[in-house]
Design a protein around this motif. Structure first.
Motif, short mmCIF file in Angstrom:
data_model
loop_
_atom_site.label_atom_id
_atom_site.label_comp_id
_atom_site.label_asym_id
_atom_site.label_seq_id
_atom_site.Cartn_x
_atom_site.Cartn_y
_atom_site.Cartn_z
N GLY A 117 0.81 -1.19 0.00
CA GLY A 117 0.00 0.00 0.00
C GLY A 117 0.86 1.25 0.00
N PRO A 118 0.25 2.41 -0.06
CA PRO A 118 -1.20 2.55 -0.06
C PRO A 118 -1.79 2.05 -1.38
CG PRO A 118 -0.16 4.68 -0.46
CD PRO A 118 0.95 3.70 -0.16
N CYS A 119 -3.06 1.68 -1.34
CA CYS A 119 -3.68 1.06 -2.53
C CYS A 119 -4.64 2.05 -3.19
CB CYS A 119 -4.38 -0.23 -2.17
SG CYS A 119 -5.51 -0.10 -0.79
N THR A 151 4.91 -2.71 2.61
CA THR A 151 4.35 -4.03 2.90
C THR A 151 3.30 -3.88 4.00
OG1 THR A 151 6.40 -5.12 2.29
CG2 THR A 151 4.86 -6.39 3.62
N VAL A 152 2.04 -3.98 3.61
CA VAL A 152 0.93 -3.80 4.54
C VAL A 152 -0.32 -4.41 3.90
CG1 VAL A 152 0.36 -1.52 3.60
CG2 VAL A 152 -0.33 -2.10 5.91
N MET A 153 -1.22 -4.94 4.70
CA MET A 153 -2.50 -5.40 4.16
C MET A 153 -3.34 -4.17 3.86
SD MET A 153 -2.20 -8.60 3.92
CE MET A 153 -3.84 -9.08 3.48
N CYS A 154 -3.83 -4.09 2.65
CA CYS A 154 -4.54 -2.89 2.20
C CYS A 154 -5.90 -3.29 1.63
CB CYS A 154 -3.67 -2.19 1.15
SG CYS A 154 -4.28 -0.57 0.72
N GLN A 193 -3.79 -3.59 -11.73
CA GLN A 193 -2.90 -2.88 -10.82
C GLN A 193 -1.61 -2.52 -11.53
OE1 GLN A 193 -2.59 -6.03 -7.86
NE2 GLN A 193 -0.39 -6.11 -8.22
N GLY A 194 -1.10 -1.37 -11.16
CA GLY A 194 0.15 -0.89 -11.76
C GLY A 194 1.03 -0.31 -10.68
N SER A 195 2.04 0.36 -11.09
CA SER A 195 2.94 0.98 -10.11
C SER A 195 3.19 2.42 -10.49
CB SER A 195 4.25 0.22 -10.03
OG SER A 195 4.84 0.13 -11.30
#
Length: 106
Positions: free
Chosen positions: A49-51, A77-80, A104-106
Motif C-alpha cells: 500500500g497505499p492502494c 508491505t501492509v494489508m490494504c 494494478q500498476g505501479s
C-alpha cells in the motif's frame, strides 16, 4: 413491484503476487426496484500500500456489464483492504452478467 437482477461475476485478475485481488463482488441494492440506481461493489485486498484508486469505470453491451478497477498499490508491505462502489444507473428488468476486471500498476 420489485424486480430481481440475477448476478454472476467472472473475475479476471492481473496479479503480481499471491494474496491480492477481489474478495467480493456484488450489486446494491440486493433486490432492486425499477426506480433504484444499481451499483456494483467490489471488495479487494492488496498486500502492499497505499492502494490508491486511479480510475473506475464500466461499459455495457446488451445485458453484459463490464467494470474496470485500476489501482496502484505502493511499495509499503501492509494489508490494504478496500471497496470500490461503481454506480451503474437504473436498469430495465432482466438478467445481467457482470464481469469485474481488476488492474494494478505501479
Amino acid at each position: 413491484m420489485k424486480k430481481l437482477i440475477l448476478f454472476s461475476a467472472i473475475l479476471l485478475l492481473k496479479l503480481s503476487s499471491f494474496g491480492q485481488g477481489f474478495q467480493y463482488v456484488g450489486v446494491l441494492p440486493t433486490i432492486p426496484t425499477s426506480t433504484d440506481t444499481i451499483s456494483v461493489v467490489a471488495g479487494y485486498v492488496f498486500t502492499s500500500g497505499p492502494c490508491g484508486l486511479v480510475n473506475l469505470n464500466f461499459t455495457m453491451s446488451g445485458n453484459d456489464i463490464y467494470t474496470y478497477h485500476f489501482h496502484c498499490p505502493g511499495m509499503l508491505t501492509v494489508m490494504c483492504p478496500g471497496y470500490d462502489t461503481l454506480p451503474i444507473g437504473v436498469l430495465a428488468a432482466g438478467t445481467y452478467n457482470v464481469t469485474a476486471n481488476l488492474f494494478q500498476g505501479s
